[in-house]
Design an enzyme around this catalytic site. Structure first.
Site, PDB file in Angstrom:
ATOM      1  NE  ARG A  70      -3.048   2.594   2.947  1.00  9.55           N
ATOM      2  CZ  ARG A  70      -3.976   2.893   3.845  1.00  9.55           C
ATOM      3  NH1 ARG A  70      -4.559   1.933   4.538  1.00  9.55           N
ATOM      4  NH2 ARG A  70      -4.324   4.138   4.054  1.00  9.55           N
ATOM      5  CG  HIS A  71       0.736   4.374  -2.848  1.00 16.16           C
ATOM      6  ND1 HIS A  71       1.999   4.472  -3.367  1.00 16.16           N
ATOM      7  CD2 HIS A  71      -0.051   4.020  -3.887  1.00 16.16           C
ATOM      8  CE1 HIS A  71       1.967   4.201  -4.653  1.00 16.16           C
ATOM      9  NE2 HIS A  71       0.735   3.923  -5.000  1.00 16.16           N
ATOM     10  CB  VAL A  72       0.807   3.187   4.013  1.00 18.98           C
ATOM     11  CG1 VAL A  72       1.576   1.887   4.151  1.00 18.98           C
ATOM     12  CG2 VAL A  72       0.358   3.713   5.374  1.00 18.98           C
TER      13      VAL A  72
END
Ligand SMILES: *[C@@H]1O[C@H](CO)[C@@H](O)[C@H](O)[C@H]1NC(C)=O
Ligand SMILES: *[C@@H]1O[C@H](CO)[C@@H](O)[C@H](O)[C@H]1NC(C)=O
Ligand SMILES: *[C@@H]1O[C@H](CO)[C@@H](O)[C@H](O)[C@H]1NC(C)=O
Ligand SMILES: *[C@@H]1O[C@H](CO)[C@@H](O)[C@H](O)[C@H]1NC(C)=O
Length: 407
Positions: free
Chosen positions: A160-162
């Site tokens: 995830r983009h995190v």
């Protein structure tokens, strides 16, 4: 029967030869005898002994030879105790929880496509979040997400983009992280034009998909954006890569030494590999070596024409290179991003060296030439479909003091 008739002659010959030599030896011995007494001989031997001892002493104290040091470094800098303790495992340890907290516009679409194929092939659980616009979370959101992640059946790879999640902080087992970054200015430019004109699906398509964007913004000249300090082209928005590695702490989003140093330390502590997009094939090769249960054969798949067709990875976006002057301004504004990028590149090259791969690219780029070269570069290797995060400022804002209190 053999005929030995020739042998007396031979003997004769060698005998006369050795007599010759003996007389010569005697001559030299007597000549030397004239100069060297017994005492001198003793002195000579003592010197020789001293030299031998000295040499031995030097070898024992001067450290091992360079080549040995290099081999030790390759083997992982073990100590004497390590070497004489239980044998180190011959097989690579197998991390069964891996997180790829992918950085926007750094080739992650390509890697996720590869992972979909690999997950089928190697039977691991791939969970790819479809939230692309929320990289920082409140404390509760963090705990929820980490609990969710840790319930995925192992082995798993979550992506995830995190920004980095600190599982240890909440006493949950910390998974292994991997990631890929790229040259910060190139990443910025890629995102700038992607936001406006989209990817391989075409510009018309993109205009329809992003009706909220005004023409003023869409057709904003990138040089104007940079030189007139539009927020999109200024800090803190330019401080983009480092927070992914620094973490969820509010200070991680402030461009500065603190965030960069924490990000670097965190990479050393928690990331198995951070590759650079400029050397993607080597990144995949290293992933194949370091995480074979996930990435075996990834390079073969990546190089197959079917993969490129399937992924529509050939599209390009129109891109206007900023002027050299604008690039220089950008470079100054992104100095912390470059500090981190250069650190990652050096680490990556070191890992390559340990595995036995050569690095063809030069070391630390020097600003003026580097920017000039950048200004000439036009090709864009990968386009991604993911939307870039568009968060309002201070979403999930937490007081730094509250943060420091243990859970
Ligand atoms: C965690 O999983 C539950 C159930 O699958 C879901 O409802 C929830 O939104 C997830 N939370 C996060 C933070 O992903
Ligand atoms: C993660 O949390 C632990 C425990 O609170 C702390 O010691 C460590 O420094 C944190 N690491 C990062 C990178 O935030
Ligand atoms: C690639 O493009 C084709 C047709 O344009 C489309 O049907 C397909 O879904 C695309 N593939 C991916 C992975 O987006
Ligand atoms: C993220 O995107 C979703 C839809 O794609 C939208 O509903 C949501 O408001 C966005 N969140 C933020 C923080 O921008």
């Amino acid at each position: 029967m053999k005929n030995y008739s020739s042998s007396p002659r031979l003997n004769n010959h060698s005998a006369s030869h050795s007599t010759d030599r003996n007389s010569r030896k005697r001559f030299w011995l007597s000549a030397l005898g004239l100069r060297f007494s017994l005492r001198d001989y003793g002195f000579c031997m003592a010197t020789l002994l001293l030299f031998c001892l000295g040499s031995l002493f030097y070898q024992l104290n001067g450290g091992p030879p360079k080549v040995l040091l290099e081999i030790r470094q390759y083997l992982g800098e073990s100590t004497f105790v390590d070497d004489h303790g239980p044998p180190t495992p011959r097989e690579l340890p197998f991390p069964s929880q891996v997180i790829y907290n992918r950085v926007g516009k750094c080739g992650s679409r390509t890697v996720v496509l590869l992972l979909r194929i690999l997950a089928d092939k190697h039977q691991f659980n791939l969970v790819s979040s479809d939230i692309h616009n929320k990289t920082r979370l409140t404390k509760h959101e963090q705990v929820d997400l980490m609990k969710n992640i840790s319930t995925i059946p192992q082995p798993f790879l979550y992506t995830r983009h995190v920004h980095f999640l600190n599982f240890t902080r909440f006493r949950i087992e910390q998974p292994v992280y991997i990631n890929i970054i790229r040259d910060p200015i190139n990443r910025f430019l890629s995102n700038y034009f992607f936001r406006r004109f989209g990817d391989w699906r075409g510009e018309q398509n993109h205009l329809i998909r992003t009706p909220q964007m005004k023409d003023d913004e869409r057709y904003l000249d990138i040089n104007v954006c940079i030189m007139e300090n539009y927020p999109e082209c200024s800090n803190p928005r330019l401080f983009y890569i480092v927070p992914y590695f620094c973490g969820q702490h509010p200070q991680c989003r402030e461009p500065g030494v603190w965030a960069v140093e924490r990000a670097k330390q965190n990479v050393i502590d928690n990331f198995l590999l951070v590759g650079i997009l400029e050397e993607l094939e080597d990144v995949l090769l290293l992933l194949e070596r370091l995480l074979p249960h996930y990435f075996s054969d990834v390079l073969t798949i990546y190089k197959s024409p079917e993969f490129w067709k399937m992924g529509n990875l050939t599209g390009t976006v129109k891109k206007h290179m900023p002027t050299l002057e604008a690039l220089q301004v950008l470079y100054q504004r992104m100095k912390y991003e470059y500090d981190f990028y250069n650190f990652i590149r050096d680490q990556f090259h070191l890992t390559k060296k340990k595995i036995g791969l050569k690095s063809t690219s030069q070391n630390s780029a020097h600003e003026p030439e580097f920017l000039r070269e950048l200004a000439l570069r036009t090709h864009e290797p990968f386009e991604e479909e993911e939307e870039e995060e568009e968060e309002e400022e201070d979403v999930g804002q937490e007081d730094a003091n509250i943060w420091l209190v243990q859970p």
